[in-house]
Enzyme design. Sequence first.
Site, short mmCIF file in Angstrom:
data_model
loop_
_atom_site.label_atom_id
_atom_site.label_comp_id
_atom_site.label_asym_id
_atom_site.label_seq_id
_atom_site.Cartn_x
_atom_site.Cartn_y
_atom_site.Cartn_z
N HIS A 234 -63.33 -71.25 -103.19
CA HIS A 234 -64.43 -71.32 -102.22
C HIS A 234 -63.94 -71.09 -100.80
CE1 HIS A 234 -66.85 -73.90 -105.32
NE2 HIS A 234 -66.76 -72.62 -105.66
N THR B 190 -63.94 -83.11 -109.97
CA THR B 190 -65.07 -82.23 -109.72
C THR B 190 -66.25 -82.66 -110.58
OG1 THR B 190 -65.91 -79.95 -109.78
CG2 THR B 190 -64.21 -80.52 -111.40
N GLN C 256 -61.50 -75.83 -105.68
CA GLN C 256 -62.80 -75.54 -105.05
C GLN C 256 -62.78 -76.06 -103.61
OE1 GLN C 256 -66.30 -76.40 -107.97
NE2 GLN C 256 -64.62 -77.74 -108.58
N1 APR Z 1 -60.66 -89.51 -108.13
C1 APR Z 1 -61.24 -88.74 -109.08
N2 APR Z 1 -62.51 -88.29 -109.01
C2 APR Z 1 -63.22 -88.66 -107.92
C3 APR Z 1 -62.70 -89.47 -106.87
C4 APR Z 1 -61.35 -89.89 -107.02
N3 APR Z 1 -60.75 -90.65 -106.09
N4 APR Z 1 -63.67 -89.65 -105.93
C5 APR Z 1 -64.75 -88.97 -106.36
N5 APR Z 1 -64.49 -88.39 -107.55
C6 APR Z 1 -65.36 -87.53 -108.34
C7 APR Z 1 -66.83 -87.79 -108.23
O1 APR Z 1 -67.20 -88.77 -109.19
C8 APR Z 1 -67.40 -86.40 -108.58
O2 APR Z 1 -67.49 -86.23 -109.98
O3 APR Z 1 -65.17 -86.22 -107.82
C9 APR Z 1 -66.34 -85.44 -108.03
C10 APR Z 1 -66.74 -84.78 -106.73
O4 APR Z 1 -67.88 -83.98 -107.00
P1 APR Z 1 -68.59 -83.17 -105.83
O5 APR Z 1 -68.79 -84.07 -104.66
O6 APR Z 1 -69.75 -82.48 -106.44
O7 APR Z 1 -67.49 -82.09 -105.38
P2 APR Z 1 -67.09 -80.77 -106.15
O8 APR Z 1 -67.21 -80.93 -107.62
O9 APR Z 1 -65.79 -80.35 -105.62
O10 APR Z 1 -68.23 -79.74 -105.65
C11 APR Z 1 -68.10 -78.39 -106.09
O11 APR Z 1 -69.98 -77.78 -104.69
O12 APR Z 1 -71.17 -77.95 -102.72
C12 APR Z 1 -70.25 -77.19 -103.42
O13 APR Z 1 -68.71 -75.75 -102.41
C13 APR Z 1 -68.94 -77.11 -102.69
O14 APR Z 1 -66.74 -76.83 -103.66
C14 APR Z 1 -67.92 -77.63 -103.68
C15 APR Z 1 -68.63 -77.49 -105.02
#
Ligand code: APR
Length: 244
Positions: free
Chosen positions: A113, A183, A95
């Site tokens: 994305h 994610t 993503q």
């Molecule tokens: N290792 C593992 N997990 C981690 C780490 C790490 N070092 N740091 C953070 N996380 C976790 C967080 O706890 C969270 O569950 O990664 C996840 C990140 O979540 P989001 O910030 O929501 O990102 P993502 O899931 O990629 O978002 C999906 O939302 O806004 C849209 O287009 C955007 O692609 C994005 C989509």
Amino acid sequence: MRDAHHVTVMTGAGVSAESGIPTFRDAMEGLWARFDPMQLATPEAFAANPELVTRWYDHRRMMCAACDPNPAHETLTHMQRVFTSSGCRFTLITQNVDRLHQRAGSDPVIELHGSLFMWRCTGCGRSTEQTGVAFETYPPTCEACGGCLRPGVVWFHEMLPEEAIGAAQQAAGACDVFLSIGTSSMVYPAAGLVGAAHTRGARTAEINRDETPISGSVDWHLRGAAGRILPALAESLSDSPKDF
Ligand code: APR
């Protein structure tokens, strides 16, 4: 994983967090804790203020270009090579729009994305790769027709690239192991892929620093940083027939 014939991995912003790239939903540092996505990450926002939106995305492009892949990216590249060379299909879906998987050597990568490094003309539709310095003017303009360029990312309210989501859904349905890494599993259709894999009988695992909506339904929830857990996972596979 040792006995898998097809491993599918889907990553989110948590995989790039240890490279210094902010995630979206982390309470304090997440992008959406500091910026309003409806003001920056929608077609309506772009129409209302193309200068602000393109300046913000180009700033993120330059920031990502200055960051490096971390052990999580590097381990996934290694896994892709080892599984593929031992005859096991390995599909990497992301993503993320930061291109760090590719910079770590992963190929192919399904970008659900889009990418901060691809920009598209809203006039003639021409897409160009932007890997150099920051744009000089905002909104940037198309060299071919003078039209306004937009970032080649998927905004809220937009459809995902048909080819990418089709390939991702096929890989989720065909794999026997599905890994969801870094994610929050809150944004569909990406968040639905693990369920599609489970429905078709795949074993599922999640690597995440925190709990997410899928933590209770996957077969294994591996709690912790992806940059630490993925190398340990690869290490645990190292006594397998595949020469890890
Ligand atoms: N290792 C593992 N997990 C981690 C780490 C790490 N070092 N740091 C953070 N996380 C976790 C967080 O706890 C969270 O569950 O990664 C996840 C990140 O979540 P989001 O910030 O929501 O990102 P993502 O899931 O990629 O978002 C999906 O939302 O806004 C849209 O287009 C955007 O692609 C994005 C989509």
